[in-house]
Design a protein around this motif. Structure first.
Motif, PDB file in Angstrom:
ATOM      1  N   PRO A 229     -26.100 -12.829 -17.483  1.00  0.00           N
ATOM      2  CA  PRO A 229     -26.630 -14.022 -16.883  1.00  0.00           C
ATOM      3  C   PRO A 229     -27.936 -13.741 -15.675  1.00  0.00           C
ATOM      4  O   PRO A 229     -28.790 -14.665 -15.601  1.00  0.00           O
ATOM      5  N   GLN A 230     -27.574 -12.461 -15.125  1.00  0.00           N
ATOM      6  CA  GLN A 230     -28.626 -12.127 -14.084  1.00  0.00           C
ATOM      7  C   GLN A 230     -30.030 -11.719 -14.675  1.00  0.00           C
ATOM      8  O   GLN A 230     -30.981 -11.651 -14.112  1.00  0.00           O
ATOM      9  N   SER A 231     -29.832 -11.654 -16.077  1.00  0.00           N
ATOM     10  CA  SER A 231     -31.134 -10.987 -16.597  1.00  0.00           C
ATOM     11  C   SER A 231     -32.157 -12.052 -16.940  1.00  0.00           C
ATOM     12  O   SER A 231     -33.212 -12.000 -17.405  1.00  0.00           O
ATOM     13  N   PHE A 232     -31.486 -13.425 -16.684  1.00  0.00           N
ATOM     14  CA  PHE A 232     -32.328 -14.341 -17.028  1.00  0.00           C
ATOM     15  C   PHE A 232     -32.647 -15.429 -15.927  1.00  0.00           C
ATOM     16  O   PHE A 232     -31.804 -15.782 -15.185  1.00  0.00           O
ATOM     17  N   HIS A 233     -34.058 -15.962 -15.930  1.00  0.00           N
ATOM     18  CA  HIS A 233     -34.359 -16.751 -14.698  1.00  0.00           C
ATOM     19  C   HIS A 233     -34.828 -18.245 -15.026  1.00  0.00           C
ATOM     20  O   HIS A 233     -35.079 -18.997 -14.151  1.00  0.00           O
ATOM     21  N   HIS A 234     -34.690 -18.522 -16.207  1.00  0.00           N
ATOM     22  CA  HIS A 234     -34.967 -19.809 -16.561  1.00  0.00           C
ATOM     23  C   HIS A 234     -33.706 -20.397 -17.290  1.00  0.00           C
ATOM     24  O   HIS A 234     -33.435 -19.970 -18.518  1.00  0.00           O
ATOM     25  N   TRP A 235     -33.253 -21.831 -16.577  1.00  0.00           N
ATOM     26  CA  TRP A 235     -32.176 -22.321 -17.174  1.00  0.00           C
ATOM     27  C   TRP A 235     -32.371 -23.648 -17.449  1.00  0.00           C
ATOM     28  O   TRP A 235     -33.140 -24.130 -16.662  1.00  0.00           O
ATOM     29  N   ASP A 236     -31.759 -24.095 -18.350  1.00  0.00           N
ATOM     30  CA  ASP A 236     -31.706 -25.763 -18.611  1.00  0.00           C
ATOM     31  C   ASP A 236     -30.465 -26.259 -17.583  1.00  0.00           C
ATOM     32  O   ASP A 236     -29.802 -25.411 -17.001  1.00  0.00           O
ATOM     33  N   ARG A 237     -30.147 -27.525 -17.543  1.00  0.00           N
ATOM     34  CA  ARG A 237     -29.055 -28.303 -16.561  1.00  0.00           C
ATOM     35  C   ARG A 237     -27.874 -28.003 -17.381  1.00  0.00           C
ATOM     36  O   ARG A 237     -26.686 -28.259 -16.516  1.00  0.00           O
ATOM     37  N   GLY A 238     -27.583 -27.865 -18.755  1.00  0.00           N
ATOM     38  CA  GLY A 238     -26.471 -27.691 -19.287  1.00  0.00           C
ATOM     39  C   GLY A 238     -25.949 -28.959 -19.989  1.00  0.00           C
ATOM     40  O   GLY A 238     -26.722 -29.994 -19.570  1.00  0.00           O
ATOM     41  N   THR A 239     -25.293 -28.810 -20.852  1.00  0.00           N
ATOM     42  CA  THR A 239     -24.615 -29.799 -21.837  1.00  0.00           C
ATOM     43  C   THR A 239     -23.152 -29.588 -22.029  1.00  0.00           C
ATOM     44  O   THR A 239     -22.853 -28.485 -22.396  1.00  0.00           O
ATOM     45  N   GLN A 240     -22.582 -30.510 -21.819  1.00  0.00           N
ATOM     46  CA  GLN A 240     -21.031 -30.402 -21.949  1.00  0.00           C
ATOM     47  C   GLN A 240     -20.683 -30.568 -23.491  1.00  0.00           C
ATOM     48  O   GLN A 240     -21.156 -31.457 -24.064  1.00  0.00           O
ATOM     49  N   VAL A 241     -19.616 -29.684 -23.928  1.00  0.00           N
ATOM     50  CA  VAL A 241     -19.071 -29.791 -25.282  1.00  0.00           C
ATOM     51  C   VAL A 241     -17.570 -29.966 -25.083  1.00  0.00           C
ATOM     52  O   VAL A 241     -17.235 -28.902 -24.403  1.00  0.00           O
ATOM     53  N   THR A 242     -17.036 -30.850 -25.679  1.00  0.00           N
ATOM     54  CA  THR A 242     -15.467 -31.223 -25.274  1.00  0.00           C
ATOM     55  C   THR A 242     -14.945 -31.046 -26.980  1.00  0.00           C
ATOM     56  O   THR A 242     -15.268 -32.082 -27.731  1.00  0.00           O
ATOM     57  N   VAL A 243     -13.994 -30.207 -27.010  1.00  0.00           N
ATOM     58  CA  VAL A 243     -13.473 -29.949 -28.211  1.00  0.00           C
ATOM     59  C   VAL A 243     -11.932 -30.635 -28.136  1.00  0.00           C
ATOM     60  O   VAL A 243     -11.103 -30.069 -27.259  1.00  0.00           O
ATOM     61  N   SER A 244     -11.232 -31.747 -28.883  1.00  0.00           N
ATOM     62  CA  SER A 244     -10.060 -32.252 -28.583  1.00  0.00           C
ATOM     63  C   SER A 244      -9.194 -31.960 -29.784  1.00  0.00           C
ATOM     64  O   SER A 244      -9.796 -31.612 -30.896  1.00  0.00           O
ATOM     65  N   SER A 245      -7.954 -31.793 -29.469  1.00  0.00           N
ATOM     66  CA  SER A 245      -6.915 -31.502 -30.573  1.00  0.00           C
ATOM     67  C   SER A 245      -6.790 -32.563 -31.919  1.00  0.00           C
ATOM     68  O   SER A 245      -7.100 -33.808 -31.285  1.00  0.00           O
TER      69      SER A 245
END
Length: 129
Positions: free
Chosen positions: A113-129
């Protein structure tokens, strides 16, 4: 904003599929390394899949054969197709980019991760059984 997750994320049952899409406003047809990372609380950020603008792709061992990363140079975006999702895939997913890189750099450093300087804010993925 350099990176924006356009679509994807959400909740799905185990065995289902989701598609994440990341738009890069500074996408360069040469020398762009884009990586999807994921993170769960208390754990380090993990490299899931990466793509270099030359077309080379890289995958983490846990997602090989299930996830596919692809690029659309015209629309300046990268997609992550996630199939056969498992509960262990539940995490916050982040798109990260580095521009003006060589292919060997992407190949060697895509998991860091230290190699990357541009990031988005993220998106949640939830997998249920």
């Amino acid at each position: 904003q350099v990176l924006v997750v356009e679509s994807g994320g959400g909740s799905v049952q185990a065995g289902g599929s989701l598609r994440l899409s990341c738009a890069a406003s500074e996408y360069n047809s040469r020398g762009t390394c884009i990586v999807w990372f994921r993170q769960t609380p208390g754990k380090e950020r993990e490299g899931v899949a990466a793509i270099y603008t030359g077309g080379s792709t890289y995958y983490g061992d846990s997602v090989k054969g299930r996830f596919t990363i692809s690029q659309d140079n015209t629309r300046k975006k990268v997609d992550l197709q996630m199939n056969s999702l498992q509960q262990e895939d539940s995490a916050m997913y982040y798109c990260a980019a580095a521009f003006g890189l060589s292919a060997p750099y992407c190949h060697v450093w895509w998991r860091d991760p230290q190699s990357f300087h541009h990031w988005d804010r993220g998106t949640q993925v939830t997998v249920s059984s």
